[in-house]
Write an enzyme that holds these catalytic residues in place. Sequence first.
Site, mmCIF file in Angstrom:
data_model
loop_
_atom_site.group_PDB
_atom_site.id
_atom_site.type_symbol
_atom_site.label_atom_id
_atom_site.label_comp_id
_atom_site.label_asym_id
_atom_site.label_seq_id
_atom_site.Cartn_x
_atom_site.Cartn_y
_atom_site.Cartn_z
ATOM 1 N N ALA A 82 0.748 -1.117 0.062
ATOM 2 C CA ALA A 82 0.031 -0.130 -0.002
ATOM 3 C C ALA A 82 1.013 1.249 0.133
ATOM 4 C CB ALA A 82 -0.779 -0.040 1.224
ATOM 5 N N ASN A 140 1.755 -3.672 8.093
ATOM 6 C CA ASN A 140 2.749 -4.520 7.405
ATOM 7 C C ASN A 140 3.715 -3.521 6.675
ATOM 8 O OD1 ASN A 140 2.338 -7.428 8.359
ATOM 9 N ND2 ASN A 140 0.351 -6.565 7.846
ATOM 10 N N HIS A 176 -0.564 6.908 4.004
ATOM 11 C CA HIS A 176 0.837 6.611 4.104
ATOM 12 C C HIS A 176 1.786 7.794 3.545
ATOM 13 C CE1 HIS A 176 -0.735 2.719 5.406
ATOM 14 N NE2 HIS A 176 -1.037 2.317 4.014
HETATM 15 N N1 LIG Z 1 2.242 -5.285 3.015
HETATM 16 C C1 LIG Z 1 1.088 -4.606 2.644
HETATM 17 O O1 LIG Z 1 1.199 -3.437 2.008
HETATM 18 C C2 LIG Z 1 -0.235 -4.969 2.987
HETATM 19 C C3 LIG Z 1 -0.277 -6.177 3.561
HETATM 20 N N2 LIG Z 1 -1.361 -6.564 4.309
HETATM 21 C C4 LIG Z 1 -1.494 -7.957 4.820
HETATM 22 O O2 LIG Z 1 -2.175 -9.000 3.924
HETATM 23 C C5 LIG Z 1 -2.716 -10.072 4.661
HETATM 24 C C6 LIG Z 1 -3.970 -10.289 3.889
HETATM 25 O O3 LIG Z 1 -4.835 -9.163 3.760
HETATM 26 P P1 LIG Z 1 -6.454 -9.750 3.359
HETATM 27 O O4 LIG Z 1 -6.525 -10.349 2.122
HETATM 28 O O5 LIG Z 1 -7.277 -8.093 3.247
HETATM 29 O O6 LIG Z 1 -6.809 -10.213 4.563
HETATM 30 P P2 LIG Z 1 -8.281 -11.250 4.990
HETATM 31 O O7 LIG Z 1 -8.602 -11.034 6.309
HETATM 32 O O8 LIG Z 1 -9.376 -10.489 4.026
HETATM 33 O O9 LIG Z 1 -7.988 -12.508 4.480
HETATM 34 C C7 LIG Z 1 -7.161 -13.447 5.067
HETATM 35 C C8 LIG Z 1 -7.678 -14.882 4.798
HETATM 36 O O10 LIG Z 1 -6.566 -15.794 5.234
HETATM 37 C C9 LIG Z 1 -7.102 -16.647 6.407
HETATM 38 N N3 LIG Z 1 -6.150 -17.005 7.222
HETATM 39 C C10 LIG Z 1 -5.569 -16.373 8.543
HETATM 40 N N4 LIG Z 1 -4.478 -17.010 9.066
HETATM 41 C C11 LIG Z 1 -4.160 -18.009 8.211
HETATM 42 C C12 LIG Z 1 -3.661 -19.091 8.493
HETATM 43 N N5 LIG Z 1 -2.851 -19.390 9.391
HETATM 44 N N6 LIG Z 1 -3.774 -20.314 7.480
HETATM 45 C C13 LIG Z 1 -4.555 -20.050 6.504
HETATM 46 N N7 LIG Z 1 -5.365 -19.146 6.377
HETATM 47 C C14 LIG Z 1 -5.289 -17.989 7.242
HETATM 48 C C15 LIG Z 1 -8.204 -15.675 7.098
HETATM 49 O O11 LIG Z 1 -9.151 -16.311 8.067
HETATM 50 P P3 LIG Z 1 -9.381 -15.450 9.267
HETATM 51 O O12 LIG Z 1 -10.763 -14.706 8.511
HETATM 52 O O13 LIG Z 1 -10.075 -16.629 10.165
HETATM 53 O O14 LIG Z 1 -8.541 -14.793 9.821
HETATM 54 C C16 LIG Z 1 -8.769 -15.063 5.733
HETATM 55 O O15 LIG Z 1 -9.572 -16.081 5.097
HETATM 56 C C17 LIG Z 1 -3.030 -9.226 5.953
HETATM 57 O O16 LIG Z 1 -2.208 -9.986 6.851
HETATM 58 C C18 LIG Z 1 -2.877 -7.919 5.946
HETATM 59 O O17 LIG Z 1 -2.535 -7.351 7.108
HETATM 60 C C19 LIG Z 1 -2.869 -6.017 3.709
HETATM 61 C C20 LIG Z 1 -2.755 -4.863 3.118
HETATM 62 C C21 LIG Z 1 -1.533 -4.205 2.850
HETATM 63 O O1 LIG Z 2 -3.153 -1.568 3.241
HETATM 64 C C1 LIG Z 2 -2.935 -0.653 4.084
HETATM 65 O O2 LIG Z 2 -3.013 0.643 3.987
HETATM 66 C C2 LIG Z 2 -1.789 -1.064 4.911
HETATM 67 C C3 LIG Z 2 -1.970 -2.385 5.793
HETATM 68 O O3 LIG Z 2 -3.022 -2.654 5.862
HETATM 69 C C4 LIG Z 2 -0.769 -3.064 6.172
HETATM 70 O O4 LIG Z 2 0.379 -2.812 5.665
HETATM 71 O O5 LIG Z 2 -1.240 -4.179 6.868
#
Ligand SMILES: NC(=O)C1=CN([C@@H]2O[C@H](COP(=O)(O)OP(=O)(O)OC[C@H]3O[C@@H](n4cnc5c(N)ncnc54)[C@H](OP(=O)(O)O)[C@@H]3O)[C@@H](O)[C@H]2O)C=CC1
Ligand SMILES: O=C([O-])CC(=O)C(=O)O
EC number: 1.4.1.21
Length: 271
Positions: free
Chosen positions: A125, A193, A223
């Site tokens: 992001a 993250n 951000h």
């Molecule tokens: N680096 C970046 O810029 C960003 C990173 N992120 C991160 O990316 C990740 C995914 O985001 P997003 O798609 O929105 O998340 P969501 O919550 O929409 O989807 C995650 C899915 O993975 C499942 N899950 C969680 N833990 C496990 C596990 N140990 N094994 C298998 N499945 C699992 C969740 O289940 P349940 O609903 O039970 O938790 C859910 O179904 C998050 O950690 C988020 O913080 C997001 C945005 C920006």
């Molecule tokens: O999507 C965003 O703005 C950032 C975020 O959630 C993450 O870094 O985990």
Amino acid sequence: MGRAIGILGFGTIGRQLLTSIRERTVSASTVRIFDRHPDRVESSIDPASPANVVAVRSFDRLVDVDLVVEAAGQGAVREYAVDILRAGCDLVTLSVGALADRTLREQVIETAEQTGQTVFVPSGAIAGLDAITAAGNSDLESVSLTTTKPPNGIAGAPYLDSHGIDVHEITEPTTVFEGSATEAAEGFPSNINVALALSLAGVGPERTTVRIVADPDGQRNVHRIAVSGAMGDIETTVRNDPSPTNPKTSYLAVLSAIELLRDDRTVQVGT
Ligand SMILES: NC(=O)C1=CN([C@@H]2O[C@H](COP(=O)(O)OP(=O)(O)OC[C@H]3O[C@@H](n4cnc5c(N)ncnc54)[C@H](OP(=O)(O)O)[C@@H]3O)[C@@H](O)[C@H]2O)C=CC1
Ligand SMILES: O=C([O-])CC(=O)C(=O)O
């Protein structure tokens, strides 16, 4: 034809990735998908869908691929990242904040070195990791991130709970956290993250400073990055629209993961 791709976590990002593969923006010979709620995956793959999209019910059946995209959460990185690399898969990790844990970070890097696999950290992001990485070839003095999110974008974070902060009671833009990228990633595992991604591009998690602001009137995940070094200064600001299905996750993060997986670019732009 494309690579065999595994998707770990079938939420906002995982589902969009599958859509991009179905629409052929991302090419994949096979897709294997694992979520801790297998029913969520199985109910989304209609019987008419191509046989190369497979819902799997165990992690062991996921890793029969070239590359795994983790879009699940920091717990999944802790649980599976090393095993993904040991299984001979490259790893794309969105929940990179898990690597705030130095022991895990070193273990992941050592395993990748030993196995010859690559760990990809998408820009997610934020903007500017290309320039910051390039600037790191000379001296970097300071790297900071200021993130402003609406209350829904950070509610439920462990740091807020442990400090008794109810973001829904905030009536004006308020700084709710100041500290290192390490502390930010641990205290806000689903929200920042990007801080760890930024730190890996720049001066490391301990020297990267982070401020998180809750804005009750804000609609976007903003951000702001500021970097100073031998090359001069870098400042970037991204005002992200949240994803419709997860207010914590900016839509740009989804697009970033898609872009990282594209292998059809004849001309590569950016460092
Ligand atoms: N680096 C970046 O810029 C960003 C990173 N992120 C991160 O990316 C990740 C995914 O985001 P997003 O798609 O929105 O998340 P969501 O919550 O929409 O989807 C995650 C899915 O993975 C499942 N899950 C969680 N833990 C496990 C596990 N140990 N094994 C298998 N499945 C699992 C969740 O289940 P349940 O609903 O039970 O938790 C859910 O179904 C998050 O950690 C988020 O913080 C997001 C945005 C920006
Ligand atoms: O999507 C965003 O703005 C950032 C975020 O959630 C993450 O870094 O985990």
